[in-house]
Design a protein around this motif. Structure first.
Motif, short mmCIF file in Angstrom:
data_model
loop_
_atom_site.label_atom_id
_atom_site.label_comp_id
_atom_site.label_asym_id
_atom_site.label_seq_id
_atom_site.Cartn_x
_atom_site.Cartn_y
_atom_site.Cartn_z
N ASP A 177 63.70 26.23 25.40
CA ASP A 177 63.89 26.37 26.84
C ASP A 177 62.57 26.75 27.53
N THR A 178 61.85 27.68 26.91
CA THR A 178 60.57 28.12 27.48
C THR A 178 59.54 27.01 27.40
N VAL A 179 59.52 26.30 26.26
CA VAL A 179 58.59 25.17 26.11
C VAL A 179 58.89 24.10 27.14
N ALA A 180 60.18 23.87 27.43
CA ALA A 180 60.56 22.88 28.44
C ALA A 180 60.02 23.26 29.80
N SER A 181 60.05 24.58 30.11
CA SER A 181 59.52 25.03 31.40
C SER A 181 58.01 24.78 31.49
N LEU A 182 57.31 24.94 30.36
CA LEU A 182 55.86 24.66 30.34
C LEU A 182 55.60 23.16 30.53
N ILE A 183 56.46 22.34 29.96
CA ILE A 183 56.33 20.89 30.15
C ILE A 183 56.53 20.53 31.62
N ILE A 184 57.53 21.17 32.24
CA ILE A 184 57.78 20.93 33.67
C ILE A 184 56.54 21.28 34.48
N ALA A 185 55.93 22.45 34.17
CA ALA A 185 54.73 22.88 34.89
C ALA A 185 53.58 21.89 34.67
N ALA A 186 53.47 21.39 33.44
CA ALA A 186 52.41 20.43 33.12
C ALA A 186 52.59 19.12 33.88
N LEU A 187 53.85 18.78 34.17
CA LEU A 187 54.13 17.58 34.95
C LEU A 187 53.85 17.81 36.43
N ILE A 188 54.14 19.03 36.89
CA ILE A 188 54.01 19.32 38.32
C ILE A 188 52.56 19.42 38.76
N LEU A 189 51.76 20.22 38.04
CA LEU A 189 50.43 20.58 38.52
C LEU A 189 49.51 19.39 38.77
N PRO A 190 49.39 18.42 37.85
CA PRO A 190 48.49 17.28 38.13
C PRO A 190 48.90 16.50 39.38
N ARG A 191 50.22 16.31 39.58
CA ARG A 191 50.70 15.59 40.75
C ARG A 191 50.35 16.35 42.03
N ALA A 192 50.53 17.68 41.97
CA ALA A 192 50.24 18.49 43.14
C ALA A 192 48.75 18.44 43.48
N MET A 193 47.90 18.53 42.46
CA MET A 193 46.46 18.50 42.69
C MET A 193 46.00 17.14 43.20
N GLN A 194 46.63 16.08 42.70
CA GLN A 194 46.29 14.74 43.18
C GLN A 194 46.65 14.57 44.65
N LEU A 195 47.84 15.05 45.02
CA LEU A 195 48.27 14.97 46.42
C LEU A 195 47.36 15.81 47.30
N LEU A 196 47.00 17.01 46.82
CA LEU A 196 46.10 17.88 47.58
C LEU A 196 44.75 17.22 47.79
N TRP A 197 44.22 16.59 46.74
CA TRP A 197 42.92 15.91 46.84
C TRP A 197 42.99 14.75 47.83
N ASN A 198 44.06 13.98 47.76
CA ASN A 198 44.21 12.85 48.69
C ASN A 198 44.30 13.33 50.14
N ALA A 199 45.04 14.42 50.36
CA ALA A 199 45.15 14.97 51.71
C ALA A 199 43.81 15.49 52.21
N LEU A 200 43.07 16.18 51.35
CA LEU A 200 41.75 16.69 51.73
C LEU A 200 40.80 15.55 52.06
N ASN A 201 40.87 14.46 51.30
CA ASN A 201 40.01 13.31 51.58
C ASN A 201 40.27 12.74 52.97
N VAL A 202 41.53 12.71 53.36
CA VAL A 202 41.87 12.22 54.70
C VAL A 202 41.38 13.18 55.76
N LEU A 203 41.59 14.48 55.55
CA LEU A 203 41.18 15.48 56.54
C LEU A 203 39.65 15.55 56.66
N LEU A 204 38.95 15.28 55.56
CA LEU A 204 37.49 15.26 55.59
C LEU A 204 36.94 13.92 56.10
#
Length: 295
Positions: A177-204
């Motif tokens: 169960d705990t390992v599954a939560s780490l997998i979920i986090a591993a899936l979330i973080l790259p997507r979030a950072m990619q979206l953040l980078w894309n948004a920053l590129n537009v704002l810049l």
């Protein structure tokens, strides 16, 4: 044409919000009852997605407002701010999941695998519905694209919860169960950072990733009568529509300005530029203005 009363994607966002909000409550309550970090982690991501969908919905409605004398470009950039806020929130949730997961690993927590399996399955069905609803509009808005990606991550998160539940029921591996939560986090973080980078590129106001300014410059310089191109700027307001400005230098005053403008705009449109502002000037004019030189 889409009316201002219901901008593109509004209905899809409302449906996804209803589904995601409902599953958040189910997973949060079920995770607390079952003692499942994976379910609580996925519930917190559902909460961040619900918040993001609300922000995206408000931003979509505001972005549909027409341009005016005080906002000559309109309000499309609000969607980019919403996407950035969504990305930061999701990144924060993923970090919380990782910290909590390592605490769980050291404590050796046990949970109710049957409840986890049931609610994980409900979450999977709900995420499939949300993903299908958002898929059709995801190419038209950075907001909706971000919402779609997050729902897709939720979908895989639900699969991770289901697999962990089966392992717990079959082999008693409660650490799954705990390992599954780490997998979920591993899936979330790259997507979030990619979206953040894309948004920053537009704002810049950086050049969109799918645009090559060298190719645009070559296309404009190849036009008849044009001897040089300078002050070429390419950017996007919302991550979708591309804008450009440039100065076209000619040897002598052009008597058929409209023809040159038409050809220049056609060249820009070929490269995906939807709105352009072009200045035509004779070769000696450059000495009387400040030119933005690119490194």
């Amino acid at each position: 044409m889409h009316s201002h009363a219901e901008p593109r994607g509004t209905r899809s966002l409302l449906i996804a919000l209803g589904v995601t909000g409902s599953i958040f409550l189910v997973e949060l309550i079920g995770g607390a009852i079952a003692g499942s970090l994976a379910l609580v982690s996925d519930a917190m991501h559902m909460l961040s997605d619900s918040t993001g969908l609300v922000v995206a919905l408000v931003a979509t409605l505001m972005a549909s407002k027409a341009a005016n004398a005080k906002a000559t470009y309109g309000y499309k950039r609000i969607e980019v701010f919403a996407a950035m806020l969504n990305a930061v929130t999701v990144a924060g949730v993923s970090i919380w999941i990782v910290v909590e997961a390592f605490n769980r690993l050291s404590n050796g927590a046990v949970n109710n695998a049957s409840t986890t399996l049931l609610i994980g399955t409900i979450g999977l069905v709900a995420n499939i519905i949300s993903a299908l609803v958002l898929h059709r509009d995801r190419e038209h808005s950075m907001n909706i694209q971000g919402a779609y990606l997050h729902v897709l991550v939720d979908l895989f998160g639900s699969i991770a919860v289901i697999i962990a539940s089966i392992l717990m029921l079959s082999f008693g591996w409660f650490w799954a169960d705990t390992v599954a939560s780490l997998i979920i986090a591993a899936l979330i973080l790259p997507r979030a950072m990619q979206l953040l980078w894309n948004a920053l590129n537009v704002l810049l106001e950086r050049v969109p990733a799918n645009v090559d300014t060298n190719e645009i410059r070559q296309s404009l310089e190849s036009l008849e009568c044009v001897t040089a191109v300078h002050d070429l700027h390419v950017w996007s307001l919302d991550g979708a529509e591309i804008l450009a400005t440039c100065h076209l230098v000619v040897e002598t005053p052009v008597t058929t300005d409209c023809d040159l403008l038409d050809r220049a705009q056609a060249a820009l449109k070929h490269h995906g530029v939807g709105h352009s502002t072009i200045q035509i000037e004779v070769s000696g004019h450059g000495a009387h203005e400040e030119v933005c030189h690119h490194s």
